[in-house]
Design a protein around this motif. Structure first.
Motif, PDB file in Angstrom:
ATOM      1  N   PHE A   1       0.237 -39.211  -5.810  1.00 48.12           N
ATOM      2  CA  PHE A   1      -0.239 -39.821  -7.057  1.00 48.12           C
ATOM      3  C   PHE A   1      -0.576 -38.755  -8.107  1.00 48.12           C
ATOM      4  CE2 PHE A   1      -3.560 -41.435  -9.851  1.00 48.12           C
ATOM      5  CZ  PHE A   1      -2.899 -42.528 -10.398  1.00 48.12           C
ATOM      6  N   SER A   2      -1.315 -37.730  -7.686  1.00 46.62           N
ATOM      7  CA  SER A   2      -1.733 -36.683  -8.635  1.00 46.62           C
ATOM      8  C   SER A   2      -0.526 -35.982  -9.243  1.00 46.62           C
ATOM      9  CB  SER A   2      -2.586 -35.632  -7.951  1.00 46.62           C
ATOM     10  OG  SER A   2      -3.429 -36.234  -7.044  1.00 46.62           O
ATOM     11  N   TRP A   3       0.430 -35.596  -8.374  1.00 45.90           N
ATOM     12  CA  TRP A   3       1.584 -34.871  -8.900  1.00 45.90           C
ATOM     13  C   TRP A   3       2.498 -35.759  -9.726  1.00 45.90           C
ATOM     14  CZ3 TRP A   3       1.294 -30.144  -9.872  1.00 45.90           C
ATOM     15  CH2 TRP A   3       0.641 -29.239  -9.041  1.00 45.90           C
ATOM     16  N   SER A   4       2.588 -37.024  -9.366  1.00 45.65           N
ATOM     17  CA  SER A   4       3.408 -37.937 -10.183  1.00 45.65           C
ATOM     18  C   SER A   4       2.811 -38.054 -11.574  1.00 45.65           C
ATOM     19  CB  SER A   4       3.475 -39.319  -9.548  1.00 45.65           C
ATOM     20  OG  SER A   4       4.040 -39.226  -8.295  1.00 45.65           O
ATOM     21  N   ALA A   5       1.491 -38.198 -11.625  1.00 42.66           N
ATOM     22  CA  ALA A   5       0.826 -38.320 -12.919  1.00 42.66           C
ATOM     23  C   ALA A   5       1.009 -37.041 -13.733  1.00 42.66           C
ATOM     24  CB  ALA A   5      -0.658 -38.611 -12.718  1.00 42.66           C
ATOM     25  N   ALA A   6       0.854 -35.887 -13.051  1.00 43.10           N
ATOM     26  CA  ALA A   6       1.005 -34.602 -13.746  1.00 43.10           C
ATOM     27  C   ALA A   6       2.434 -34.447 -14.263  1.00 43.10           C
ATOM     28  CB  ALA A   6       0.655 -33.457 -12.807  1.00 43.10           C
TER      29      ALA A   6
ATOM     30  N   LEU B   1       0.875 -25.440  -3.871  1.00 40.29           N
ATOM     31  CA  LEU B   1       0.344 -25.762  -5.198  1.00 40.29           C
ATOM     32  C   LEU B   1       1.059 -24.926  -6.264  1.00 40.29           C
ATOM     33  CD1 LEU B   1      -2.025 -27.123  -6.906  1.00 40.29           C
ATOM     34  CD2 LEU B   1      -3.134 -24.913  -6.659  1.00 40.29           C
TER      35      LEU B   1
ATOM     36  N   THR C   1       4.674 -25.992  -6.619  1.00 40.61           N
ATOM     37  CA  THR C   1       4.800 -27.258  -7.345  1.00 40.61           C
ATOM     38  C   THR C   1       4.574 -27.041  -8.841  1.00 40.61           C
ATOM     39  OG1 THR C   1       3.861 -28.278  -5.379  1.00 40.61           O
ATOM     40  CG2 THR C   1       4.090 -29.680  -7.291  1.00 40.61           C
TER      41      THR C   1
ATOM     42  N   SER D   1       1.573 -35.952   0.305  1.00 41.45           N
ATOM     43  CA  SER D   1       0.142 -36.225   0.509  1.00 41.45           C
ATOM     44  C   SER D   1      -0.637 -36.223  -0.803  1.00 41.45           C
ATOM     45  CB  SER D   1      -0.455 -35.212   1.479  1.00 41.45           C
ATOM     46  OG  SER D   1      -0.442 -33.940   0.886  1.00 41.45           O
ATOM     47  N   HIS D   2      -0.062 -35.590  -1.845  1.00 38.50           N
ATOM     48  CA  HIS D   2      -0.715 -35.614  -3.171  1.00 38.50           C
ATOM     49  C   HIS D   2       0.166 -36.365  -4.164  1.00 38.50           C
ATOM     50  CE1 HIS D   2      -2.468 -32.090  -1.145  1.00 38.50           C
ATOM     51  NE2 HIS D   2      -3.547 -32.351  -1.868  1.00 38.50           N
TER      52      HIS D   2
END
Lengths: 160, 102
Positions: B52-57, A4, A7, B49-50
């Motif tokens: 969608f969230s990271w793309s949006a962010a 996290l 990233t 695995s995340h």
């Protein structure tokens, strides 16, 4: 957790890079260079996309206006000096003082009109869009320029 | 004696119901394995695995950064331009020149 944080760091770096590129890519390089050099004629040429002919015509207008400008400048200085001498003399010549004040104001109005006409003449040599943009920038400043001095005037003494 | 009221019958049935799940001896190791597997995941697997969230962010952050960079540059350019206009008019305006020479 470490993924996290990694990233977030990566995303921040990416956003910073994008912001920097957008900052650098915005605007016109010749305009920015002319502004940085405080070169008014280069700025006019770059910002208003003047062709060589337009630039030459505007430069000629500026050169010829400098003669008018010099005469107006001299008249204002003379009128201001006369008024100041009258004030300093201590004579109770209120009508004379009022006339001297009026003369100074008249000359300032003449100057304002002349410089506005001059910039309009300059604008007429530009493209319609550039001319409008130029006038929108300079005309409001001319209106109250009498009451302020250019910030760099002490460094930028203009000699006719 | 069996109660005649259906509600009472249901309550009695539920009251006498006992559940005896089969004991899973692998339950605890399986949970631990899943936790360890998550800890061993590579960064790529984590991002995937995340997704969608990271793309949006990322989309929001990049758009905001680009817009901010552009806006700051425009503001700086406009400020320099304003200063240039003042300097330019200062050279052309007899009123300013007269003040300067007084």
């Amino acid at each position: 957790m470490k993924h996290l944080v990694a990233t977030l760091i990566l995303l921040s770096a990416l956003a910073g890079a994008v912001g920097f590129v957008a900052f650098r890519a915005t605007g016109d390089r010749p305009v920015a260079e002319a502004l940085a050099k405080q070169d008014a004629m280069a700025w006019l040429r770059a910002d208003f996309k003047l062709t060589d002919d337009q630039f030459a015509a505007i430069k000629t207008l500026h050169d010829s206006y400098s003669v008018v400008c010099e005469a107006h400048c001299r008249d204002i200085m003379l009128a201001v000096r006369t008024r100041n001498e009258l004030k300093a003399s201590g004579q109770n010549d209120s009508s004379g003082l009022a006339a001297a004040d009026r003369r100074v104001e008249e000359l300032r109005t003449v100057c304002e009109t002349a410089i506005a006409a001059h910039v309009r003449a300059c604008a007429s040599h530009m493209s319609a869009e550039a001319g409008d943009r130029y006038l929108a920038l300079v005309l409001p400043k001319i209106k109250d320029f009498d009451h302020q001095a250019a910030p760099d005037l002490q460094l930028n003494h203009h000699q006719h | 004696m069996i109660p005649s009221d259906p509600h009472q019958r249901l309550s009695a049935t539920l009251g006498s119901w006992r559940m005896t799940p089969p004991r899973d001896s692998n339950f605890r190791p399986a949970v631990l394995e899943r936790i360890q597997q998550r800890a061993r995941a590579t960064w790529t697997e984590y991002v995937r695995s995340h997704g969608f969230s990271w793309s949006a962010a990322a989309l929001v952050a990049i758009t905001a950064a680009g817009w901010t960079g552009h806006a700051v540059a425009q503001a700086r350019l406009q400020e320099s331009r304003e200063q240039m206009v003042v300097s330019y008019l200062g050279k052309l305006d007899p009123r300013v020149l007269a003040k300067l020479r007084n």
